[in-house]
Every structure is written in structure tokens, then in C-alpha cells.
Design a protein around this motif. Structure first.
Motif, short mmCIF file in Angstrom:
data_model
loop_
_atom_site.label_atom_id
_atom_site.label_comp_id
_atom_site.label_asym_id
_atom_site.label_seq_id
_atom_site.Cartn_x
_atom_site.Cartn_y
_atom_site.Cartn_z
N ILE B 100 0.80 -1.02 -0.08
CA ILE B 100 0.05 0.23 -0.01
C ILE B 100 0.85 1.12 0.17
CG2 ILE B 100 -1.82 1.21 1.25
CD1 ILE B 100 -2.66 -1.57 2.52
N ALA B 101 1.88 1.21 0.78
CA ALA B 101 2.78 2.33 0.68
C ALA B 101 3.52 2.63 -0.44
CB ALA B 101 3.84 2.04 2.10
N ILE B 102 3.92 1.51 -1.14
CA ILE B 102 4.64 1.57 -2.48
C ILE B 102 3.58 2.20 -3.58
CG2 ILE B 102 5.18 0.25 -4.48
CD1 ILE B 102 7.45 0.53 -2.70
N LEU B 103 2.45 1.96 -3.43
CA LEU B 103 1.42 2.32 -4.25
C LEU B 103 1.22 3.99 -4.16
CD1 LEU B 103 -1.18 -0.58 -4.60
CD2 LEU B 103 0.44 0.12 -6.20
N CYS B 104 1.02 4.10 -2.63
CA CYS B 104 0.62 5.70 -2.26
C CYS B 104 1.86 6.45 -2.97
CB CYS B 104 0.42 5.65 -0.90
SG CYS B 104 -0.99 5.17 -0.43
N SER B 105 3.06 5.84 -2.79
CA SER B 105 4.28 6.67 -3.05
C SER B 105 4.23 7.41 -4.54
CB SER B 105 5.52 6.08 -2.89
OG SER B 105 5.59 4.92 -3.70
N ILE B 106 3.44 6.49 -5.49
CA ILE B 106 3.37 6.99 -6.82
C ILE B 106 2.93 8.36 -6.87
CG2 ILE B 106 2.48 6.28 -9.09
CD1 ILE B 106 2.52 3.60 -8.10
N ILE B 107 2.28 8.97 -6.17
CA ILE B 107 1.72 10.24 -6.16
C ILE B 107 2.67 11.08 -6.09
CG2 ILE B 107 0.09 11.94 -4.84
CD1 ILE B 107 -0.91 9.21 -3.44
N PRO B 108 2.67 12.31 -6.97
CA PRO B 108 3.89 12.94 -7.20
C PRO B 108 4.24 13.70 -5.93
CG PRO B 108 2.23 13.61 -8.79
CD PRO B 108 1.47 12.41 -7.82
N GLU B 109 3.29 13.98 -5.06
CA GLU B 109 3.59 14.70 -3.83
C GLU B 109 4.76 13.90 -2.81
OE1 GLU B 109 0.55 14.57 -4.74
OE2 GLU B 109 0.17 16.69 -5.06
N ASN B 110 4.65 12.56 -2.98
CA ASN B 110 5.61 11.72 -2.18
C ASN B 110 6.87 11.53 -2.84
OD1 ASN B 110 3.71 11.51 -0.26
ND2 ASN B 110 3.14 9.43 -1.03
N ASP B 111 7.96 12.16 -2.26
CA ASP B 111 9.31 12.07 -2.86
C ASP B 111 9.99 10.64 -3.24
OD1 ASP B 111 8.99 14.98 -3.13
OD2 ASP B 111 10.28 15.28 -1.33
N GLU B 112 9.90 10.09 -2.08
CA GLU B 112 10.72 8.77 -2.09
C GLU B 112 9.87 7.43 -2.17
OE1 GLU B 112 13.87 8.73 0.46
OE2 GLU B 112 14.79 10.29 -0.25
N LEU B 113 10.06 6.52 -2.65
CA LEU B 113 9.81 5.03 -2.48
C LEU B 113 10.11 4.66 -1.18
CD1 LEU B 113 10.80 3.42 -5.63
CD2 LEU B 113 8.35 4.09 -4.96
N PRO B 114 9.08 4.19 -0.35
CA PRO B 114 9.39 3.47 0.83
C PRO B 114 10.17 2.15 0.64
CG PRO B 114 7.02 2.85 -0.05
CD PRO B 114 7.76 3.83 -1.18
N ARG B 115 11.06 2.23 2.03
CA ARG B 115 11.83 0.96 2.06
C ARG B 115 11.28 -0.17 3.21
NH1 ARG B 115 17.25 2.75 0.81
NH2 ARG B 115 17.16 5.02 0.27
N ILE B 116 11.62 -1.22 2.70
CA ILE B 116 11.01 -2.29 3.91
C ILE B 116 11.81 -1.96 5.03
CG2 ILE B 116 10.86 -4.81 4.48
CD1 ILE B 116 10.56 -5.36 1.40
#
Lengths: 711, 172
Positions: B100-116
Motif C-alpha cells: 500500500i505504501a508503495i502504491l501511495c508513493s506513486i503520487i507525485p507529492e511523495n518524494d521517495e519510494l518507501p523501504r522495507i
């Protein structure tokens, strides 16, 4: 161009998980869910952490005290009394002897023991002027205990708290004066009502000296100040406690921080008529406590005289006064001179001094000799000789010894338990005593060459006792009741002159230490040279004294400085090596290969010992550390932040005895705490490893503990 | 038209950023379909085959479709985006917290991809490991050093354990 830029930007990879970054192929190749990967990696990670904890757990257990530490109570406690002080009763019939294990009340005519008061170490004892009470300063000066003699014997009537070492009775026997432990005040305690009466406090920046004196009308005290560099004698009214007069001592020098300032004015006393105050004044610029001159201050009512200074200036002739006492007539003073170890009688009228040596026909007396008083008729002088462990009564007229109490032992150096565990052998400096463990009675008294050091050990069959000192080797045959072996260790050939230019002839620096081998057949001797470094090590036959092996020690050892005591020489149990130390480094001499190896450093090492089976050595020192050494790798195996004095391995090597405790020999975790009034030295394990013997230095006792049987 | 240029540059940057992230996520069309279904709720592999391909078990092409859906699910599971029950007969898939966090990170406002495993978490785990090594090396030191190293180790051990459980929570 623009599309290429976009493509480049798209090619710049964003970071994924760090696990993927670190192990991309490996993790992917596992072909398992991320959840399983995480669980697997986590399991491996935490397993490694747990392995680390398991490896370090002995240190952790040691930190926790090794779990439950059982307390062992002694099965036997044996006291061998030695003299601290003595005082004749005002009636002249009794004498109270302060010992390391209580006060003994004895008949002054035949020395018969009549009563024993307490079991603590008593450093000073004094009779009340009415002769009905005895007061003694207890162990570590915690209190002054006052006993009153009644119909049913003596019983404690009060305890004066927080005293310093000196105390004195008021002439009416109602009060005791003592100096507070902080040395800021003189405490006056009512012994009948058991309460504090008054505190006479020293002026600001002054401390009270180690002495005061009480006459029926006047209390004399003395103050000293390191800052003001002076000492003052002050007089107080004994009833109102108001200061009457004071006098500054002319000849006193107290450097900053000098401990001797406490004794700038020492041993104050009033003449029997209460008109003359006497005291000793320290002339010493540093810390020679025994260097005193005597001053008298005539305080007859109406007199405005200054103290006579000095009456006896003993600085030049070496007759330094250590203690003195007024004769009941007030015409003379009995004086003990410390350096010359002599007793003098000083006639005040004629100013003549007669004196006799205390050592004539008695051997060395050491420095701590006290003249503790006259009998009331003035015919006898009572002396307590601390090192000699004697109470002597001298004739005041002839200065001849009339009577001696010599039932006392000296400071105990060494103890061993007989193989059958029924007898203890004790070396107390001048004699070996065998003591029945059950009754505590001395069964045999064996004279050995007088020496303040020395160690003893039973032979395996228990029929012989080996005693070795730095000077001689003695084997006493118990059946023959005679010496089997008795030879002196040859002296180190002295070097001529003062080679190191310190004003002391070079040969005077030489000293040696010996140690018997585990099988008692050989003795190792270390010789320290004039440069205060270990010069050589040799092995001699115990029976004949014949030299077996000799090894020069290269200049690898450090300066031994002043001889600091402790055990600096030890045999390995297989007798293949001998360990030695210069108090900072540990070395071993391999007897077969003749190699000397440096094991490592241990600051202020006081003793060490070899493991009976393994290549392990344990050292302990005044830096409050005990270290376990691997002799092969020369690395520490374990460390304990505590000194284990008198450290000894159990016969199977599984435990270590030292400093009132038994410890695991691998982890140094405590296993048993040995119940003792004071910290004790480990002395021996019995051959079965189920009993240990400890010794409390100075005051005793010798305690025997049985270890519980293992399930 | 500098204003329009700026807007365009901003839009371009956002789109490129999202495309880069999407490329990194690296999903094929079937996986996108699966994720879109899992966003609505838990699904078993069979349910996903029925919903995506509109075929029922027993039809000739069902085994092949089922195999491809199963492969995609496994791939999503390997990458930590999807998860299923460890135990039990029915194993419906769901999106993991990380997914879910990965999908959310696609939104332009989120700068970085989350890490496990985040950078700080990784540093904490590394520090705990180093403390464990120190624990072994200093085990023969004095009591104060041993006490300090054990205290530090057990503190970090506790924090690491908590961190590990948080990490586990992201992929379960």
C-alpha cells in the motif's frame, strides 16, 4: 535531445529496500516471499546476537554475583591473643591487658587470668580512678566500652560513641573524655547517666591534637593548625568548661597536609598533684611520630610561669620519647625511648636520667612499646610491648624486670591445617604453635629463629612442619620434638661502598625472598640487588641447603622500590616453572629450558598463584583487581574488580579462596561468602578441597569453614 | 510565456517522477489488475482468475490463466507487495502495508519510494550487531565496562526487536 534526457532520467534507478540493495541476487534467488526472507534474516540476526550473549554470559553472571552466593559460617574460630596495651589497677592488685580479642583482667602478682571482657580488638585500656570500672577503645575505634565490676562479675554499663583513639577518665570517675573522630572537638561523656555532657570545640581552622589530660580542676587540650603553622595548648575549667589559659608551642613545624600535625602535641598528662602539665612536642618536620621532646608547665595556683622547654631534648642523642608516665610521688617520670628501645627514669629534682635496655636478654622489641603507668605504691612500672607481645613489670628502683606476662602470641604470619584436620599450626613471628582445632588449646610450642616474616606448611604425613623465612629454613619433627633441618639461607655477597650514592651502603639494599616447592623438597630463593631489581633466582635442597640450580635475571625487572611485602615468588604445581614479580610485572622461569618469560603487567601486584592443573595463573593486587592469565597466550581470561588477598586454588583447581570469599576459578564469580567480622586472608585449602582456613590480619581470628557436600 | 513554461516544467517533473517510480515498481498489466482487485479486498487466486478473465474453473483455458495469476501473485509476494495467511486452508491474498505504501508513493507529492528496512532502522540493527561484537571483545574487562556494554547491548537489543516486529508488520 529532450527524449534522450527523459530516457536518462528514467534510467536513474530509485533505491529499493536496503536488503535488496545489499543482496539483490541472493535474496531474489531464494525465491521466497518477502515475509519469509525477513523472518529468515531476522532469525539469523537475532540468533547471532544470542550467541554473543551466550559467549559473554560468564562476565554477566560475574556481574550479577554469579546468582545466589551462599554464606558459610565458620565451624571453628580461634583467637590467639596478642598485646595491644596494659594498665595496672589503682589498687595495684590487677592488670587489664588490651588484646586483639578483648580485655584480660589478670592478677598483677602471678598473672592469673581472672576475667575476660569482650572479644573485640581493644587498642587502649584504662581503669577508672576509683578502680571499679575499666574502659577500652574497641575495634576500629567504634566506641569506648565501659565495664563495671559487680558481685556477679563485669558488665558493660555504657558505650561512648564515635571516639578517637585517645580517651581519659575524669578524676571523680564520673566522666570520660575523648576526642571526636573528626578531630574537631573534645567529647565529655557521663558514664553514670550514659549521655553526652559537653563538646569542647577547636577554634576555626584548628584541629584537636591526639591528646588531652584531665586533672580535678583543669582540662588540658591542644590544637594545631596547618595553615597557621602552630600548635596551642589550652586549659579549661573541668567543671564549667570555660577556657582559662592558652599557650602557643614554640618549637613545632607542621608542613601542609602533614599527618603528624595531629601529634604536634602528644601524650598530655598532669602530675599527681595536678599542678604541672606535661606533654611531648613533635620536632619532626615530616611524619616521624616517635620523635618527641618533653615539656613541663608549672601551673601551681598563682604561678604565671611559661612551660619549661624542653625538659628532655632527645633529638640529638637519639633517645626519642614514645611514651612516659608520672610516678605517684610526682618526683620522677618513667619514659620509654623508642629508637634505643630503652626504659628510663627521670628524676625531676636532680634532672638525672637512668635507663636500661628493654632488649637485654629479650631480643628485638620493635618500635611500639608503651609505659602505661606505675603501680599506686610507685614501686613498679608497667610496660606493654606490642611487637614482643609481652606485658612487663619493672622495678622503679632498680629498673630490673620483675615479672612478665608472656602468654601472648605475635602477629600471625602463616597458618596450616594438619592433614587429619585436627590441628592448626600457626607461625606468629617467633614461635610455631600447634593448636587443637576442637579445644583451641595450644598443644605444642616450637621455637624458631626470630623473624617477623615466614611461612609454614605441614608435611604430607603431618609429622613435620616446614618453616621457611627470608633468612632460614627449619623442619620441625613433631615426633622427635626437635629440628630435623635448620639452616640459614646464605647472604647475598654485598657490594662495597655506596654505589648508588644515596648515602646508604649499597649492600643494605639487598634482600631476598624464599618459597618452598609444593613437594617440600626444594626451596626457591630470589635475590634483589642494590639497584632494587631482581638479580637472581636459585633453587636449593630443602634438607641440605645445597644449591641445585641458579639463574641470573637479566635487567628486565622494574625497580622493586621499598619492599612492599606480599608474595612475589611462587612455584608452579608441576614444579617445572617458578613465577616471580617485581610488583608490576609477572615473569616465569622455566626450570628445564632456563627461559624467562614475561607474562604481563599487573599494577601493584601483591600475590599470584598457579592453577594446579591448567596453564592459568591468577594475580591480585592493591589496584583492586584480580586477573586470570592464560600462560600460553599471555592474555586475560577474566577480571574481577576486587583484590583477593591470600589467593589460593582449591586442590582440583575449580575454586579460588581469597579475601573472605570462594570464587569460581574460571569466571571469578563468587560462590561462597565466608562470614567474618573483618576482611580475611585466604590461608589454606585442606587436601580434600572441602574445608578452608582464613586469617583476619592483626586481630584474628583464624576461621575454619567446611564447604557443603555436593549433591 | 515564461509562466506556462514553468508550469510545464513542473508538470513534466511530476510526471517523470511518477513514471520513474512506476518503472521501479515494475508491474505488468496482470499485476496491475491483481492489485486493483486486492485494493477492493482480500481475494483468493481462484477469485482473481474469475474476476479478471471472467472464466470459471473447469473451462479449458482456466488452468493456464490460473497459473499466470498464481505466478504474478508469487512475484508480488516475493517483492513484499502482497501477502497471505501463513496457516489455514483458504489463503486469500491481500496487499501488505508495504505494498500500500508503495502504491501511495506513486503520487507525485511523495518524494521517495518507501523501504522495507529504513535507513535509521538499518543503522540501529547494525549498531546492535556492533555492540554484540563489543560484548564479546570486552567480556574480560572490569565490572564497569562489562556492565556498560551489557546495558547498552540489552537496550539496543530491545529496540532492535521492536524494529524487527515493525518491519515484519510491513510485509505481513
Amino acid at each position: 535531445m529532450e527524449s534522450t534526457e527523459n530516457h536518462d532520467e528514467l534510467e536513474q534507478d530509485e533505491p529499493g529496500s536496503l536488503l535488496d540493495d545489499l543482496f539483490p541476487n541472493r535474496i531474489d534467488s531464494l525465491k521466497m516471499s518477502m515475509r519469509r526472507k525477513i523472518i529468515l534474516v531476522g532469525f539469523a540476526y537475532f540468533s547471532l546476537l544470542i550467541v554473543a550473549v551466550v559467549i559473554a554470559s560468564p562476565a554477566f553472571l560475574r556481574l550479577l554475583g554469579g546468582g545466589t552466593v551462599a554464606v558459610l559460617m565458620p565451624v571453628s574460630s580461634l583467637y590467639l591473643p596478642h598485646v595491644q596495651y596494659a594498665a595496672a589497677s589503682p589498687s595495684g592488685e590487677l592488670i587489664a591487658v588490651a588484646t586483639n580479642c578483648g580485655i584480660e583482667i589478670r592478677s598483677l602478682s602471678d598473672g592469673e587470668l581472672l576475667e575476660k571482657l569482650g572479644d573485640e580488638r581493644v587498642s587502649r585500656v584504662s581503669w577508672s580512678p576509683d578502680g571499679k570500672m575499666v574502659a577500652g577503645v574497641g575495634r576500629s575505634f567504634r566506641s569506648i566500652a565501659v565495664w563495671r565490676f559487680g558481685q556477679t562479675g563485669a558488665e558493660i554499663m555504657c558505650q561512648v560513641p564515635y571516639p578517637h583513639v585517645e580517651f581519659a577518665w575524669f578524676p571523680d570517675s564520673s566522666r570520660i573524655g575523648t576526642i571526636s573522630r573528626d578531630q574537631e572537638s573534645l567529647i565529655i561523656w557521663d558514664v553514670q547517666k550514659d549521655r553526652l555532657v559537653r563538646k569542647i570545640t577547636a577554634p576555626k581552622r584548628y584541629w584537636i591534637c591526639d591528646s588531652f589530660a584531665v586533672s580535678p580542676t583543669t582540662i588540658a587540650t591542644a590544637w594545631f593548625s596547618e595553615k597557621e603553622k602552630k600548635a596551642i595548648v589550652a586549659l579549661w575549667d573541668a567543671q564549667t568548661y570555660i577556657q582559662i589559659r592558652e599557650h602557643e608551642i614554640a618549637k613545632v613545624s607542621i608542613p601542609p597536609g602533614c599527618y603528624a600535625g595531629r601529634q604536634a602535641v602528644y601524650k598530655m598528662a598532669w602530675s599527681p598533684d595536678g599542678n604541672t602539665l606535661s606533654y611531648l612536642v613533635s620536632n619532626c618536620p615530616w611524619t616521624c611520630y616517635e620523635w618527641f621532646t618533653l615539656q613541663l608547665w608549672n601551673l601551681t595556683p598563682g604561678s604565671i610561669g611559661e612551660p619549661i622547654s624542653p625538659v628532655l631534648d632527645t633529638e640529638d642523642n637519639g633517645l626519642w620519647i614514645s611514651s612516659y608516665s608520672w610516678a605517684p610521688s610526682g618526683n620522677s617520670l618513667a619514659i620509654v625511648f623508642n629508637m634505643s628501645h630503652s626504659l628510663g627514669l627521670y628524676e625531676l629534682g636532680s634532672q638525672k636520667l637512668r635507663y636500661v635496655s628493654l632488649e637485654e636478654n629479650h631480643g628485638s622489641t620493635g618500635n611500639y612499646n608503651y609505659v602505661t603507668g606505675f603501680t599506686p605504691d610507685g614501686e613498679k612500672i608497667v610496660l606493654a610491648l606490642y611487637h614482643q607481645n609481652e606485658v612487663r613489670i619493672y622495678s622503679a628502683e632498680t629498673l630490673e624486670p620483675e615479672f612478665e606476662l608472656t602468654d601472648y602470641g605475635g602477629m600471625i604470619n602463616s597458618v596450616d591445617l594438619s592433614p587429619d584436620k585436627t590441628t592448626l599450626a600457626v607461625l606468629d613471628g617467633s614461635t610455631v604453635k600447634t593448636i587443637d582445632v576442637d579445644t583451641g588449646k595450644v598443644t605444642k610450642l616450637l621455637p624458631v629463629k626470630r623473624n617477623l616474616g615466614g611461612v609454614l606448611r605441614y608435611s604430607d604425613d603431618g609429622n613435620k612442619i616446614h618453616v621457611w623465612t627470608d633468612e632460614s629454613v627449619v623442619i620441625w619433627d613433631m615426633e622427635k620434638e626437635d629440628f630435623d633441618v635448620n639452616w640459614s639461607i646464605p647472604e647475598t655477597p654485598e657490594e662495597e661502598g655506596d654505589q648508588d650514592g644515596d648515602g646508604i651502603p649499597t649492600g643494605d639494599h639487598h634482600w631476598k625472598v624464599s618459597e618452598l616447592s609444593p613437594d617440600n623438597t626444594q626451596i626457591a630463593i630470589i635475590r634483589v640487588g642494590s639497584d632494587r631489581k631482581i638479580r637472581s633466582i636459585e633453587i636449593r635442597d630443602t634438607s641440605t641447603g645445597q644449591l641445585i640450580k641458579f639463574r641470573d635475571i637479566p635487567p628486565i625487572t622494574g625497580d622493586m622500590g621499598n619492599r612492599m611485602g606480599g608474595s612475589i615468588l611462587k612455584w608452579a604445581h608441576d614444579q617445572q616453572a617458578i613465577g616471580f614479580t617485581d610488583y608490576n610485572q609477572i615473569f616465569t622461569w622455566n626450570i628445564e629450558t632456563n627461559d624467562i618469560t614475561r607474562i604481563g603487567s599487573h599494577t601493584n601486584i601483591s600475590s599470584f598463584t598457579f592453577h594446579p592443573q591448567k596453564q592459568i595463573l591468577t594475580s591480585t593486587g592493591r589496584n583492586q583487581e584480580t586477573l586470570l592469565w592464560n600462560l600460553s597466550t599471555k592474555k586475560h581470561l577474566a577480571k574481577l574488580d576486587k583484590a583477593l588477598y591470600g589467593i589460593i586454588y582449591s586442590p582440583d583447581g575449580s575454586m579460588i579462596l581469597g579475601n573472605s570469599g570462594i570464587y569460581n576459578s574460571t569466571t571469578l564469580c563468587p560462590i561462597y561468602t565466608l562470614d567474618a567480622r573483618e576482611e580475611s586472608l585466604g590461608m589454606i585449602w585442606d587436601k580434600t578441597g572441602r574445608a578452608v582456613v582464613t586469617l583476619t590480619p592483626y586481630s584474628g581470628p583464624i576461621n575454619i569453614y567446611n564447604l557443603p557436600e555436593l549433591d | 510565456m515564461p509562466v506556462n513554461d514553468d508550469r510545464f516544467a513542473h508538470l513534466r517533473k511530476e510526471v517523470l517522477g511518477s513514471v520513474k517510480k512506476f518503472r521501479h515498481i515494475d508491474l505488468d498489466m496482470l499485476q496491475v489488475e491483481i492489485i486493483s482487485r486486492l485494493l477492493e479486498g482480500r481475494r483468493t487466486a481462484t477469485e482473481l482468475v474469475i474476476e479478471i478473465y471472467e472464466i470459471e474453473p473447469g473451462q479449458p483455458e482456466y488452468p493456464a490463466r490460473y497459473a499466470s495469476v498464481r505466478r504474478s501473485l508469487k512475484d508480488l509476494e516475493n517483492r513484499g507487495y502482497a501477502s497471505t495467511n501463513l496457516l489455514g486452508r483458504d489463503k486469500p491474498y491481500r496487499l501488505s502495508n508495504y505494498g500500500i505504501a508503495i502504491l501511495c508513493s506513486i503520487i507525485p507529492e511523495n518524494d521517495e519510494l518507501p523501504r522495507i528496512v529504513g535507513k535509521k532502522e538499518f543503522a540501529l540493527l547494525g549498531l546492535t550487531g556492533m555492540t554484540a561484537i563489543m560484548l564479546i571483545l570486552l567480556r574480560n574487562s572490569g565490572e564497569i565496562v562489562v556492565f556498560t556494554s551489557f546495558a547498552a547491548f540489552f537496550t539496543l537489543f530491545g529496540l532492535s526487536l521492536r524494529t524487527f516486529l515493525v518491519i515484519m508488520g510491513r510485509v505481513i
